[in-house]
Write a protein that holds these residues in place. Sequence first.
Motif, PDB file in Angstrom:
ATOM      1  N   PHE A 141     114.190 -63.003-115.485  1.00  0.00           N
ATOM      2  CA  PHE A 141     113.154 -62.164-114.897  1.00  0.00           C
ATOM      3  C   PHE A 141     112.433 -61.424-116.013  1.00  0.00           C
ATOM      4  CE2 PHE A 141     116.958 -62.562-112.351  1.00  0.00           C
ATOM      5  CZ  PHE A 141     116.475 -63.158-111.179  1.00  0.00           C
ATOM      6  N   ASP A 142     111.129 -61.639-116.103  1.00  0.00           N
ATOM      7  CA  ASP A 142     110.320 -61.102-117.210  1.00  0.00           C
ATOM      8  C   ASP A 142     109.426 -59.987-116.676  1.00  0.00           C
ATOM      9  OD1 ASP A 142     108.733 -60.597-119.373  1.00  0.00           O
ATOM     10  OD2 ASP A 142     108.151 -62.660-119.738  1.00  0.00           O
ATOM     11  N   GLY A 143     109.747 -58.750-117.029  1.00  0.00           N
ATOM     12  CA  GLY A 143     109.000 -57.610-116.546  1.00  0.00           C
ATOM     13  C   GLY A 143     107.758 -57.334-117.370  1.00  0.00           C
ATOM     14  N   HIS A 144     106.808 -56.627-116.775  1.00  0.00           N
ATOM     15  CA  HIS A 144     105.633 -56.158-117.491  1.00  0.00           C
ATOM     16  C   HIS A 144     105.177 -54.853-116.850  1.00  0.00           C
ATOM     17  CE1 HIS A 144     104.274 -59.276-114.539  1.00  0.00           C
ATOM     18  NE2 HIS A 144     103.464 -58.292-114.147  1.00  0.00           N
ATOM     19  N   GLY A 145     104.542 -54.013-117.644  1.00  0.00           N
ATOM     20  CA  GLY A 145     104.177 -52.690-117.162  1.00  0.00           C
ATOM     21  C   GLY A 145     105.391 -51.812-116.938  1.00  0.00           C
ATOM     22  N   GLY A 146     106.478 -52.091-117.656  1.00  0.00           N
ATOM     23  CA  GLY A 146     107.743 -51.384-117.477  1.00  0.00           C
ATOM     24  C   GLY A 146     108.825 -52.333-117.000  1.00  0.00           C
ATOM     25  N   HIS A 147     110.056 -51.814-116.966  1.00  0.00           N
ATOM     26  CA  HIS A 147     111.199 -52.674-116.627  1.00  0.00           C
ATOM     27  C   HIS A 147     111.651 -52.511-115.180  1.00  0.00           C
ATOM     28  CE1 HIS A 147     113.105 -48.771-117.434  1.00  0.00           C
ATOM     29  NE2 HIS A 147     114.098 -49.190-116.682  1.00  0.00           N
ATOM     30  N   ALA A 148     111.045 -51.597-114.432  1.00  0.00           N
ATOM     31  CA  ALA A 148     111.580 -51.254-113.113  1.00  0.00           C
ATOM     32  C   ALA A 148     111.582 -52.431-112.151  1.00  0.00           C
ATOM     33  CB  ALA A 148     110.785 -50.084-112.523  1.00  0.00           C
ATOM     34  N   CYS A 149     110.488 -53.173-112.089  1.00  0.00           N
ATOM     35  CA  CYS A 149     110.407 -54.288-111.144  1.00  0.00           C
ATOM     36  C   CYS A 149     111.387 -55.397-111.518  1.00  0.00           C
ATOM     37  CB  CYS A 149     108.982 -54.830-111.086  1.00  0.00           C
ATOM     38  SG  CYS A 149     108.712 -56.046-109.769  1.00  0.00           S
ATOM     39  N   ALA A 150     111.471 -55.734-112.804  1.00  0.00           N
ATOM     40  CA  ALA A 150     112.397 -56.785-113.242  1.00  0.00           C
ATOM     41  C   ALA A 150     113.834 -56.407-112.914  1.00  0.00           C
ATOM     42  CB  ALA A 150     112.232 -57.038-114.738  1.00  0.00           C
ATOM     43  N   MET A 255     113.893 -39.075-105.576  1.00  0.00           N
ATOM     44  CA  MET A 255     114.288 -40.108-106.517  1.00  0.00           C
ATOM     45  C   MET A 255     113.993 -41.494-105.946  1.00  0.00           C
ATOM     46  SD  MET A 255     118.025 -40.944-108.209  1.00  0.00           S
ATOM     47  CE  MET A 255     117.948 -39.517-109.292  1.00  0.00           C
ATOM     48  N   THR A 256     114.280 -41.679-104.667  1.00  0.00           N
ATOM     49  CA  THR A 256     114.002 -42.960-104.035  1.00  0.00           C
ATOM     50  C   THR A 256     112.513 -43.264-104.055  1.00  0.00           C
ATOM     51  OG1 THR A 256     115.919 -42.687-102.580  1.00  0.00           O
ATOM     52  CG2 THR A 256     114.269 -44.310-101.923  1.00  0.00           C
ATOM     53  N   ARG A 257     111.687 -42.268-103.753  1.00  0.00           N
ATOM     54  CA  ARG A 257     110.235 -42.464-103.756  1.00  0.00           C
ATOM     55  C   ARG A 257     109.730 -42.808-105.146  1.00  0.00           C
ATOM     56  NH1 ARG A 257     107.303 -38.306-103.049  1.00  0.00           N
ATOM     57  NH2 ARG A 257     108.874 -36.660-102.953  1.00  0.00           N
ATOM     58  N   ASN A 258     110.216 -42.083-106.148  1.00  0.00           N
ATOM     59  CA  ASN A 258     109.742 -42.319-107.519  1.00  0.00           C
ATOM     60  C   ASN A 258     110.140 -43.700-108.015  1.00  0.00           C
ATOM     61  OD1 ASN A 258     108.591 -39.781-107.636  1.00  0.00           O
ATOM     62  ND2 ASN A 258     110.290 -38.836-108.731  1.00  0.00           N
ATOM     63  N   LEU A 259     111.394 -44.097-107.766  1.00  0.00           N
ATOM     64  CA  LEU A 259     111.842 -45.409-108.212  1.00  0.00           C
ATOM     65  C   LEU A 259     111.101 -46.522-107.476  1.00  0.00           C
ATOM     66  CD1 LEU A 259     115.706 -44.900-108.582  1.00  0.00           C
ATOM     67  CD2 LEU A 259     114.057 -45.308-110.405  1.00  0.00           C
ATOM     68  N   SER A 260     110.880 -46.338-106.185  1.00  0.00           N
ATOM     69  CA  SER A 260     110.164 -47.349-105.410  1.00  0.00           C
ATOM     70  C   SER A 260     108.735 -47.496-105.910  1.00  0.00           C
ATOM     71  CB  SER A 260     110.168 -46.980-103.928  1.00  0.00           C
ATOM     72  OG  SER A 260     111.487 -46.953-103.417  1.00  0.00           O
ATOM     73  N   LEU A 261     108.113 -46.392-106.304  1.00  0.00           N
ATOM     74  CA  LEU A 261     106.751 -46.447-106.839  1.00  0.00           C
ATOM     75  C   LEU A 261     106.721 -47.202-108.164  1.00  0.00           C
ATOM     76  CD1 LEU A 261     103.866 -45.250-106.152  1.00  0.00           C
ATOM     77  CD2 LEU A 261     104.345 -43.626-107.993  1.00  0.00           C
ATOM     78  N   SER A 266     104.933 -51.687-111.297  1.00  0.00           N
ATOM     79  CA  SER A 266     105.192 -52.584-112.429  1.00  0.00           C
ATOM     80  C   SER A 266     105.297 -53.986-111.864  1.00  0.00           C
ATOM     81  CB  SER A 266     106.474 -52.173-113.172  1.00  0.00           C
ATOM     82  OG  SER A 266     107.601 -52.196-112.307  1.00  0.00           O
ATOM     83  N   GLY A 267     105.634 -54.969-112.680  1.00  0.00           N
ATOM     84  CA  GLY A 267     105.684 -56.338-112.180  1.00  0.00           C
ATOM     85  C   GLY A 267     106.753 -57.151-112.874  1.00  0.00           C
ATOM     86  N   ALA A 268     107.009 -58.338-112.332  1.00  0.00           N
ATOM     87  CA  ALA A 268     108.006 -59.221-112.939  1.00  0.00           C
ATOM     88  C   ALA A 268     107.750 -60.656-112.496  1.00  0.00           C
ATOM     89  CB  ALA A 268     109.423 -58.814-112.547  1.00  0.00           C
ATOM     90  N   THR A 269     107.771 -61.567-113.443  1.00  0.00           N
ATOM     91  CA  THR A 269     107.809 -62.988-113.112  1.00  0.00           C
ATOM     92  C   THR A 269     109.271 -63.398-113.003  1.00  0.00           C
ATOM     93  OG1 THR A 269     107.770 -63.659-115.438  1.00  0.00           O
ATOM     94  CG2 THR A 269     105.643 -63.395-114.327  1.00  0.00           C
ATOM     95  N   ALA A 270     109.527 -64.504-112.324  1.00  0.00           N
ATOM     96  CA  ALA A 270     110.911 -64.901-112.075  1.00  0.00           C
ATOM     97  C   ALA A 270     111.054 -66.406-112.056  1.00  0.00           C
ATOM     98  CB  ALA A 270     111.394 -64.320-110.737  1.00  0.00           C
ATOM     99  N   CYS A 271     112.158 -66.860-112.631  1.00  0.00           N
ATOM    100  CA  CYS A 271     112.531 -68.275-112.569  1.00  0.00           C
ATOM    101  C   CYS A 271     114.023 -68.334-112.296  1.00  0.00           C
ATOM    102  CB  CYS A 271     112.179 -68.991-113.872  1.00  0.00           C
ATOM    103  SG  CYS A 271     112.551 -70.767-113.869  1.00  0.00           S
TER     104      CYS A 271
END
Length: 530
Positions: A141-150, A255-261, A266-271
Amino acid sequence: MSSTVSYWIFNSARNSIATLQGGQRLYSRYASNRIKSKWRLFPQGPVTLKNNASCGGIALQKAYRHTSTEEDDFHLPLSPEQVNEVLRAGESAHKILDLVGGVPSSVLRFESNQLAANFPVEDRGGVAACLQTNGLMFGVFDGHGGHACAQAVSERLFYYVAVSLMSQQTLEQMEGAMESMKPLLPILQWLKHPGDSIYKDVTSVHLDHLRVYWQELLNLHMEMGLNIEEALMYSFQRLDSDISLEIQAALEDEMTRNLSLQVAFSGATACMAHVNGVHLHVANAGDCRAILGVQEDNGMWSCLPLTRDHNAWNPTELSRLKREHPESEHRTIIMDNRLLGVLMPCRAFGDVQLKWSKELQRGVLERGFDTEALNIYQFTPTHYYTPPYLTARPEVTYHRLRPQDKFLVLASDGLWDVLGNEDVVRLVVEHLAEVCRHKPDLAQRPTNLGLMQSLLLQRKAQGLHATDQNAATRLIRYAIGSNEYGEMEPERLSAMLTLPEDLARMYRDDISVTVVYFNSDSIGASYKGS
């Protein structure tokens, strides 16, 4: 040679980076022939220069660790031992010893590694076994704009796939356990976990959404569950939908709201690959990649690609985008080889800036979030008319494994940016040959303390030339340390690993690699049995 390589890298970086302040957010604009950031963000309003370390008329911001580009700061090249220590720090390996239906698994073992260019690293990887159904899952999983989504996708996607494959009876047992507040059936056995979760306090929200998904599957009344292709297709899209809906819902916990945002913006590609006996399915959304290393009966090796990159260089992907949007947008969907001029991959999780309407984005962000502290990118591309422009719908490939299929490589685009498919197969084959060549044959020599001591001294004397025991490490080593002719340059390798945090991303991307070795005997036996 070492001083020349180091001087070129550091002097080039110093001359090309300009730290600009716009909207009180700092962006780096740079020119690199090797690596391009997935996101391209341009600050709005007047541009001012940060008055910190002046360098050649351009002001550079001092960051957290070692960010100065003064030549005097770069005089400590890594020793061969230090190079190996850095490269091997993220290694992981696991042998598969389980029997499936009394037959050895079609997977012998896997090896993985990761090297960061972003700090914190934005790539993730995971390996897990489905406990209620047969099958092993491997993911990059390759994140971009931060690591949160990945991070979120790497922790959650396998569960969605595993639930999708469950029978009606198993799903009923899962729902019964939830209703009676009893322990759930175990779903996964992690063989390589994506890492320490930052979402421990919000896992109840994630479980609630997973439960809603399996309730919907129960309502379909499918005795045997979805087939694997359907499971992969639905799981990718359902998780992406849940990521989007979770931040739109009214969440009381801050905390839940901030992490969900952070996950949604952010984004992530996946294989990911699912292996069950001779059945191999690969699902890909974005520009990670999976390939097979194949050895024919005559001993020759070849590469079999299992994915296609979803980017501007894929004609099929361009055609899809044009079909989904009006003809008036055909010239603006892809600009400068990027989706709407800003994003390299055309498929990804998260990235709601390219999926939501402008009104929905404003409505969510106006709920009192501290977007500056959360590092949320706020922007709207110039030609943003008919969202969504981005999808997490994967392209699924099926391959029936054969005895000549020897290994599978999954990796983030940090590897594929600098190594071709054939290069990767060649390097893994060379790795296997070297490991066999350097493996001591103790069966034909007396095993005693004197012999063991001699072997240890020989290995210690090899220093830099000691064989990597992990194929993923070898691939990373050549990805950042080889020249244009594919030859390893130790000086270049040392210099690339010595780059400070704020410059490393200009010359290389995060690299995550997993190499899966197949059991040819087990695969061959399945053909004889059928």
